[in-house]
Design a protein around this motif. Structure first.
Motif, PDB file in Angstrom:
ATOM      1  N   TYR A  37      27.508 115.689 -11.406  1.00 13.73           N
ATOM      2  CA  TYR A  37      28.316 116.620 -12.193  1.00 13.73           C
ATOM      3  C   TYR A  37      27.524 117.904 -12.399  1.00 13.73           C
ATOM      4  O   TYR A  37      26.312 117.959 -12.181  1.00 13.73           O
ATOM      5  CB  TYR A  37      28.690 116.019 -13.553  1.00 13.73           C
ATOM      6  CG  TYR A  37      27.482 115.554 -14.357  1.00 13.73           C
ATOM      7  CD1 TYR A  37      26.770 116.441 -15.171  1.00 13.73           C
ATOM      8  CD2 TYR A  37      27.035 114.240 -14.277  1.00 13.73           C
ATOM      9  CE1 TYR A  37      25.663 116.022 -15.887  1.00 13.73           C
ATOM     10  CE2 TYR A  37      25.927 113.817 -14.980  1.00 13.73           C
ATOM     11  CZ  TYR A  37      25.245 114.711 -15.782  1.00 13.73           C
ATOM     12  OH  TYR A  37      24.137 114.292 -16.482  1.00 13.73           O
ATOM     13  N   TRP A  39      26.929 120.941 -15.453  1.00 20.45           N
ATOM     14  CA  TRP A  39      27.139 121.076 -16.892  1.00 20.45           C
ATOM     15  C   TRP A  39      26.559 122.375 -17.400  1.00 20.45           C
ATOM     16  O   TRP A  39      25.677 122.973 -16.792  1.00 20.45           O
ATOM     17  CB  TRP A  39      26.588 119.876 -17.641  1.00 20.45           C
ATOM     18  CG  TRP A  39      25.075 119.727 -17.636  1.00 20.45           C
ATOM     19  CD1 TRP A  39      24.286 119.380 -16.579  1.00 20.45           C
ATOM     20  CD2 TRP A  39      24.198 119.906 -18.750  1.00 20.45           C
ATOM     21  NE1 TRP A  39      22.974 119.325 -16.967  1.00 20.45           N
ATOM     22  CE2 TRP A  39      22.882 119.645 -18.294  1.00 20.45           C
ATOM     23  CE3 TRP A  39      24.386 120.247 -20.079  1.00 20.45           C
ATOM     24  CZ2 TRP A  39      21.771 119.724 -19.124  1.00 20.45           C
ATOM     25  CZ3 TRP A  39      23.270 120.324 -20.905  1.00 20.45           C
ATOM     26  CH2 TRP A  39      21.981 120.060 -20.424  1.00 20.45           C
ATOM     27  N   SER A  49      31.639 119.359 -15.533  1.00 22.19           N
ATOM     28  CA  SER A  49      32.669 119.381 -14.500  1.00 22.19           C
ATOM     29  C   SER A  49      32.262 118.436 -13.362  1.00 22.19           C
ATOM     30  O   SER A  49      31.104 118.384 -12.962  1.00 22.19           O
ATOM     31  CB  SER A  49      32.902 120.803 -13.975  1.00 22.19           C
ATOM     32  OG  SER A  49      31.727 121.336 -13.438  1.00 22.19           O
ATOM     33  N   VAL A  50      33.259 117.679 -12.907  1.00 25.31           N
ATOM     34  CA  VAL A  50      33.052 116.703 -11.841  1.00 25.31           C
ATOM     35  C   VAL A  50      34.111 116.968 -10.784  1.00 25.31           C
ATOM     36  O   VAL A  50      35.298 117.070 -11.096  1.00 25.31           O
ATOM     37  CB  VAL A  50      33.203 115.254 -12.361  1.00 25.31           C
ATOM     38  CG1 VAL A  50      32.929 114.244 -11.255  1.00 25.31           C
ATOM     39  CG2 VAL A  50      32.306 115.003 -13.569  1.00 25.31           C
TER      40      VAL A  50
END
Length: 194
Positions: A37, A39, A49-50
């Motif tokens: 992810y 960040w 956010s992924v």
């Protein structure tokens, strides 16, 4: 940098410090890029956010946010990431969204809105929080208590840089002057401020 290493760091020339800092930033960036992810954070929150496979539906996801724990993944599969959070979050104010069936956004509201997180999940690589350069914000954006604390910190920092007393030192001096005025019979020539 570990505390034991600070004396070695202090002995370095400016060029050596710059090279050391650049290498540390590069290593930190490589570690952060390897996470599943991305960040970012402010003092108040953390946004993660992924990127997910195209066509992902929110019903396919299993996302659990607890005060000190997070688990993110697909139902019935190994989590994309899971673990204890760096610090506590306000569960009721934390949310997640799925945009364009590929972009998972997770918003975590910090309980302590006055500290930088060194990582999202405690077992993931840490960042050097002393190097964080916060985005510019207006004092008017802050709540009253936070605003007055920030203004006091800014005042004290300016005073120190000019070699003048901080607000606390000024308060102590004012108290001493008031006490001296009330007790002119006492000798304060050897009084020390602590």
């Amino acid at each position: 940098m570990l505390k034991e290493d600070t004396s070695a760091y202090d002995q370095m020339s400016d060029e050596e410090k710059a090279a050391h800092d650049a290498a540390a930033r590069l290593k930190e960036q490589e570690e952060q890029d390897a996470l599943p992810y991305k960040w970012r954070q402010t003092l108040q929150d953390v946004d993660i956010s992924v990127t997910l496979p195209k066509g992902t539906k929110s019903r396919d996801l299993s996302i659990v946010i607890k005060p000190k724990h997070i688990s993110v993944g697909f139902k019935g599969k190994e989590p994309i990431f899971v673990g204890d959070l760096c610090a506590s979050v306000k569960v009721d104010d934390s949310t997640w969204t799925l945009d364009n069936s590929t972009d998972l956004g997770i918003h975590l509201e910090k309980v302590n809105a006055m500290e930088w997180w060194k990582n999202v999940v405690t077992h993931h690589p840490a960042i050097d929080t002393t190097k964080i350069q916060p985005e510019n914000s207006k004092l008017s954006d802050l709540d009253g208590e936070t605003r007055s604390m920030v203004e006091k910190m800014m005042f004290d920092q300016r005073q120190k840089s000019m070699g003048l007393p901080t607000s606390e030192e000024q308060r102590k001096q004012d108290m001493l002057k008031k006490f001296q005025a009330q007790h002119p019979e006492m000798d304060f020539s050897n009084a020390k401020m602590t």
